[in-house]
Design a protein around this motif. Structure first.
Motif, PDB file in Angstrom:
ATOM      1  N   PRO A   1       7.044  -3.243   5.530  1.00 18.25           N
ATOM      2  CA  PRO A   1       6.146  -3.256   6.685  1.00 18.25           C
ATOM      3  C   PRO A   1       6.396  -4.552   7.456  1.00 18.25           C
ATOM      4  O   PRO A   1       6.873  -5.531   6.875  1.00 18.25           O
ATOM      5  N   VAL A   2       6.111  -4.526   8.736  1.00 17.28           N
ATOM      6  CA  VAL A   2       6.285  -5.745   9.533  1.00 17.28           C
ATOM      7  C   VAL A   2       4.990  -6.544   9.482  1.00 17.28           C
ATOM      8  O   VAL A   2       3.920  -6.039   9.840  1.00 17.28           O
ATOM      9  N   TYR A   3       5.089  -7.752   9.005  1.00 14.60           N
ATOM     10  CA  TYR A   3       3.947  -8.666   8.950  1.00 14.60           C
ATOM     11  C   TYR A   3       4.293  -9.899   9.785  1.00 14.60           C
ATOM     12  O   TYR A   3       5.265 -10.588   9.486  1.00 14.60           O
ATOM     13  N   PHE A   4       3.502 -10.147  10.791  1.00  9.86           N
ATOM     14  CA  PHE A   4       3.755 -11.300  11.668  1.00  9.86           C
ATOM     15  C   PHE A   4       5.206 -11.342  12.124  1.00  9.86           C
ATOM     16  O   PHE A   4       5.869 -12.368  12.062  1.00  9.86           O
ATOM     17  N   ASP A   5       5.677 -10.165  12.554  1.00  8.45           N
ATOM     18  CA  ASP A   5       7.033 -10.015  13.107  1.00  8.45           C
ATOM     19  C   ASP A   5       8.140 -10.239  12.089  1.00  8.45           C
ATOM     20  O   ASP A   5       9.305 -10.377  12.470  1.00  8.45           O
TER      21      ASP A   5
ATOM     22  N   GLY B   1       5.515  -3.675  17.149  1.00 11.77           N
ATOM     23  CA  GLY B   1       6.895  -4.119  17.380  1.00 11.77           C
ATOM     24  C   GLY B   1       7.539  -4.598  16.090  1.00 11.77           C
ATOM     25  O   GLY B   1       6.888  -5.269  15.286  1.00 11.77           O
TER      26      GLY B   1
ATOM     27  N   ALA C   1       3.689   2.601  13.523  1.00 15.83           N
ATOM     28  CA  ALA C   1       2.547   3.296  12.926  1.00 15.83           C
ATOM     29  C   ALA C   1       1.582   2.246  12.395  1.00 15.83           C
ATOM     30  O   ALA C   1       1.981   1.131  12.058  1.00 15.83           O
ATOM     31  N   LYS C   2       0.323   2.607  12.317  1.00 15.63           N
ATOM     32  CA  LYS C   2      -0.670   1.647  11.819  1.00 15.63           C
ATOM     33  C   LYS C   2      -1.312   2.116  10.511  1.00 15.63           C
ATOM     34  O   LYS C   2      -1.312   1.427   9.504  1.00 15.63           O
TER      35      LYS C   2
ATOM     36  N   GLU D   1       6.677   3.248   2.351  1.00 12.24           N
ATOM     37  CA  GLU D   1       6.905   4.001   1.105  1.00 12.24           C
ATOM     38  C   GLU D   1       7.302   5.443   1.417  1.00 12.24           C
ATOM     39  O   GLU D   1       8.226   5.989   0.818  1.00 12.24           O
TER      40      GLU D   1
ATOM     41  N   ASN E   1       3.362   3.823   5.149  1.00 10.89           N
ATOM     42  CA  ASN E   1       4.467   4.373   5.926  1.00 10.89           C
ATOM     43  C   ASN E   1       5.843   3.987   5.392  1.00 10.89           C
ATOM     44  O   ASN E   1       6.748   4.813   5.336  1.00 10.89           O
TER      45      ASN E   1
ATOM     46  N   ALA F   1       6.104  -1.046  11.878  1.00 11.33           N
ATOM     47  CA  ALA F   1       5.154  -1.973  12.496  1.00 11.33           C
ATOM     48  C   ALA F   1       4.152  -1.195  13.330  1.00 11.33           C
ATOM     49  O   ALA F   1       4.412  -0.057  13.717  1.00 11.33           O
ATOM     50  N   GLU F   2       3.046  -1.827  13.616  1.00 13.36           N
ATOM     51  CA  GLU F   2       2.078  -1.184  14.518  1.00 13.36           C
ATOM     52  C   GLU F   2       2.601  -1.207  15.955  1.00 13.36           C
ATOM     53  O   GLU F   2       2.581  -0.204  16.657  1.00 13.36           O
TER      54      GLU F   2
ATOM     55  N   ARG G   1       0.831  -1.206   0.000  1.00 15.93           N
ATOM     56  CA  ARG G   1       0.000   0.000   0.000  1.00 15.93           C
ATOM     57  C   ARG G   1       0.872   1.266   0.000  1.00 15.93           C
ATOM     58  O   ARG G   1       2.062   1.215   0.310  1.00 15.93           O
TER      59      ARG G   1
HETATM   60  C1  LIG Z   1      -0.854  -9.004   7.337  1.00 20.06           C
HETATM   61  C2  LIG Z   1      -0.380  -7.995   8.352  1.00 20.06           C
HETATM   62  C3  LIG Z   1       0.401  -8.425   9.413  1.00 20.06           C
HETATM   63  C4  LIG Z   1       0.860  -7.508  10.352  1.00 20.06           C
HETATM   64  N1  LIG Z   1       1.656  -7.961  11.363  1.00 20.06           N
HETATM   65  C5  LIG Z   1       2.125  -7.085  12.283  1.00 20.06           C
HETATM   66  C6  LIG Z   1       2.966  -7.547  13.338  1.00 20.06           C
HETATM   67  O1  LIG Z   1       3.327  -8.712  13.447  1.00 20.06           O
HETATM   68  N2  LIG Z   1       3.396  -6.632  14.254  1.00 20.06           N
HETATM   69  C7  LIG Z   1       3.037  -5.310  14.189  1.00 20.06           C
HETATM   70  O2  LIG Z   1       3.445  -4.553  15.060  1.00 20.06           O
HETATM   71  N3  LIG Z   1       2.263  -4.839  13.167  1.00 20.06           N
HETATM   72  C8  LIG Z   1       1.791  -5.690  12.219  1.00 20.06           C
HETATM   73  N4  LIG Z   1       1.010  -5.239  11.182  1.00 20.06           N
HETATM   74  C9  LIG Z   1       0.742  -3.781  11.058  1.00 20.06           C
HETATM   75  C10 LIG Z   1       1.655  -3.103  10.013  1.00 20.06           C
HETATM   76  O3  LIG Z   1       3.012  -3.417  10.237  1.00 20.06           O
HETATM   77  C11 LIG Z   1       1.473  -1.585  10.085  1.00 20.06           C
HETATM   78  O4  LIG Z   1       0.141  -1.262   9.703  1.00 20.06           O
HETATM   79  C12 LIG Z   1       2.445  -0.794   9.229  1.00 20.06           C
HETATM   80  O5  LIG Z   1       2.194   0.590   9.374  1.00 20.06           O
HETATM   81  C13 LIG Z   1       2.327  -1.170   7.749  1.00 20.06           C
HETATM   82  O6  LIG Z   1       3.299  -0.446   7.004  1.00 20.06           O
HETATM   83  P1  LIG Z   1       2.896   0.274   5.619  1.00 20.06           P
HETATM   84  O7  LIG Z   1       2.057   1.467   5.986  1.00 20.06           O
HETATM   85  O8  LIG Z   1       4.203   0.665   5.028  1.00 20.06           O
HETATM   86  O9  LIG Z   1       2.171  -0.716   4.777  1.00 20.06           O
HETATM   87  C14 LIG Z   1       0.512  -6.130  10.235  1.00 20.06           C
HETATM   88  C15 LIG Z   1      -0.300  -5.712   9.170  1.00 20.06           C
HETATM   89  C16 LIG Z   1      -0.739  -6.622   8.242  1.00 20.06           C
HETATM   90  C17 LIG Z   1      -1.598  -6.166   7.083  1.00 20.06           C
END
Ligand SMILES: Cc1cc2nc3c(=O)[nH]c(=O)nc-3n(C[C@H](O)[C@H](O)[C@H](O)COP(=O)(O)O)c2cc1C
Length: 180
Positions: free
Chosen positions: A87-91, A125, A152-153, A16, A14, A122-123, A11
């Motif tokens: 972005p952090v996905y599932f750590d 961690g 950030a979320k 980007e 953050n 990450a949101e 997306r």
């Molecule tokens: C599939 C998925 C998994 C995620 N897993 C985590 C996670 O493990 N830990 C966390 O802190 N945030 C997690 N997040 C939240 C994203 O890291 C957070 O929204 C981040 O701002 C996304 O970065 P972006 O704006 O560059 O896409 C997850 C989000 C998605 C969609």
């Protein structure tokens, strides 16, 4: 120096924003920069054929899959510094960025000696995401040049964060200093 930034977020969020901001600061210092948004490209999964592996270290750098990765290979080889944002996905790092990494199988020995810096958001961690980027740098014999992380979320929540901006500037200065 030529600096290539790669955003591995699906997306306009953050990661980007941070990769673009880091490149902007580096451009202010006179470096040439380019950002690649994986979300806009057609990059298929590595199919594991290992055709690119023939020749070992002297491999010709040819991946049989004809997609947007073909335009990226020469850019990676020409860059002095590569910035990988995830972005952090599932750590961990995002699947989009991991898929991109897998497709560098054809050329990874040619990344040896380049500098690699990381961006991770990450949101709650960062988990292992920066470690994942460092692992890639290590396998490619690239030099780890530092990272900026943020919590950030929502998309673009990081924009306007003065403390984060200062950390991005600090990393840019470090990358700039490493020219000598
Ligand atoms: C599939 C998925 C998994 C995620 N897993 C985590 C996670 O493990 N830990 C966390 O802190 N945030 C997690 N997040 C939240 C994203 O890291 C957070 O929204 C981040 O701002 C996304 O970065 P972006 O704006 O560059 O896409 C997850 C989000 C998605 C969609």
């Amino acid at each position: 120096m030529h600096i290539l930034g790669i955003s591995g977020s699906p997306r306009k969020g953050n990661t980007e924003w941070m990769v673009a901001r880091l490149l902007d600061v580096l451009a202010e210092s006179g470096h040439s920069t380019e950002i690649i948004l994986l979300r806009k490209l057609n990059i298929r999964n590595c199919n594991g054929c290992l055709a690119c592996d023939i020749g070992g270290k002297d491999r010709k750098g040819v991946c049989k899959i004809r997609d947007d990765m073909q335009d990226i290979y020469p850019k990676l080889i020409e860059a002095d510094i590569i910035i990988l944002g995830t972005p952090v996905y599932f750590d961990m790092l995002s699947g989009m960025l991991k898929n991109f990494m897998d497709r560098t199988c054809a050329i990874w020995p040619k990344l040896e000696g380049k500098k690699l810096a990381g961006i991770a958001v990450a949101e709650e961690g960062i988990g292992k995401a920066v470690d994942n980027l460092k692992t890639y740098a290590n396998i490619c014999s690239m030099e780890w040049a530092g990272q900026v992380t943020a919590l950030a979320k929502l998309p673009r929540a990081v924009a306007g964060d003065a403390a984060l901006n200062a950390r991005i500037r600090k990393l840019a200065k470090k990358l700039d200093d490493q020219r000598y």
